[in-house]
Scaffold this active site. Sequence first.
Site, PDB file in Angstrom:
ATOM      1  N   GLY A  89       0.830  -1.056   0.035  1.00 16.49           N
ATOM      2  CA  GLY A  89      -0.001  -0.041  -0.032  1.00 16.49           C
ATOM      3  C   GLY A  89       0.987   1.211  -0.189  1.00 16.49           C
ATOM      4  O   GLY A  89       0.834   2.238  -0.763  1.00 16.49           O
ATOM      5  N   CYS A  90       1.848   1.240   0.826  1.00 23.28           N
ATOM      6  CA  CYS A  90       2.844   2.361   0.862  1.00 23.28           C
ATOM      7  C   CYS A  90       3.562   2.600  -0.495  1.00 23.28           C
ATOM      8  O   CYS A  90       3.581   3.825  -1.049  1.00 23.28           O
ATOM      9  CB  CYS A  90       3.786   2.256   2.048  1.00 23.28           C
ATOM     10  SG  CYS A  90       2.852   2.028   3.729  1.00 23.28           S
ATOM     11  N   THR A  91       3.777   1.660  -1.121  1.00 24.01           N
ATOM     12  CA  THR A  91       4.707   1.764  -2.432  1.00 24.01           C
ATOM     13  C   THR A  91       3.587   2.343  -3.551  1.00 24.01           C
ATOM     14  O   THR A  91       4.131   3.074  -4.157  1.00 24.01           O
ATOM     15  CB  THR A  91       5.329   0.234  -2.672  1.00 24.01           C
ATOM     16  OG1 THR A  91       6.060  -0.107  -1.722  1.00 24.01           O
ATOM     17  CG2 THR A  91       5.868   0.469  -4.010  1.00 24.01           C
TER      18      THR A  91
END
Length: 170
Positions: free
Chosen positions: A44-46
Amino acid sequence: MLQIGEMAPAFSLPDAEMEVFDLAAERGRHHVVLYFYPRDNTPGCTRQAADFSDHEDDFARHDCIVVGVSPDDCLTHAEFRDQHGLSVRLLSDVEREVCRLYHVWQPREVDGVKKMGVVRTTFVIDKEGVIRHKLQDVAPRGHVAGVFELVRKLQTENAHGNRQEQRGNA
């Protein structure tokens, strides 16, 4: 909790190059999208960082810069940036002081285990340093498009307000 219409708390944090970003220095110069995310190199952060990077020029056309904050250290940010070709500025809040200041360091439950962590949150801060939008516990997919629309409207409102102000002074 920080509310819309309040001044965004000032802070300074190092980025992936260990250069200091100072939010107060952006007042009068840029709108700021300040997004908090849990950790580098998670799916998700990527996705979120890549989406913001892919649209960084769009934000810049509206006098807006984008900065991401997580508790990861500068070296981890540099590796994350390089591995995924990211261009947005990633700030390191190892001591979690800014995460606490913005009330995004909260108890969370992950796989049945309660622990403290960053709640994925995005703030849109105008050129005067005022929080104009706060999006909490956001899903990464489609998030950047929604944030861009808020910034686009903010820039339009500012331009319209400036025109009215100029007419009033004439």
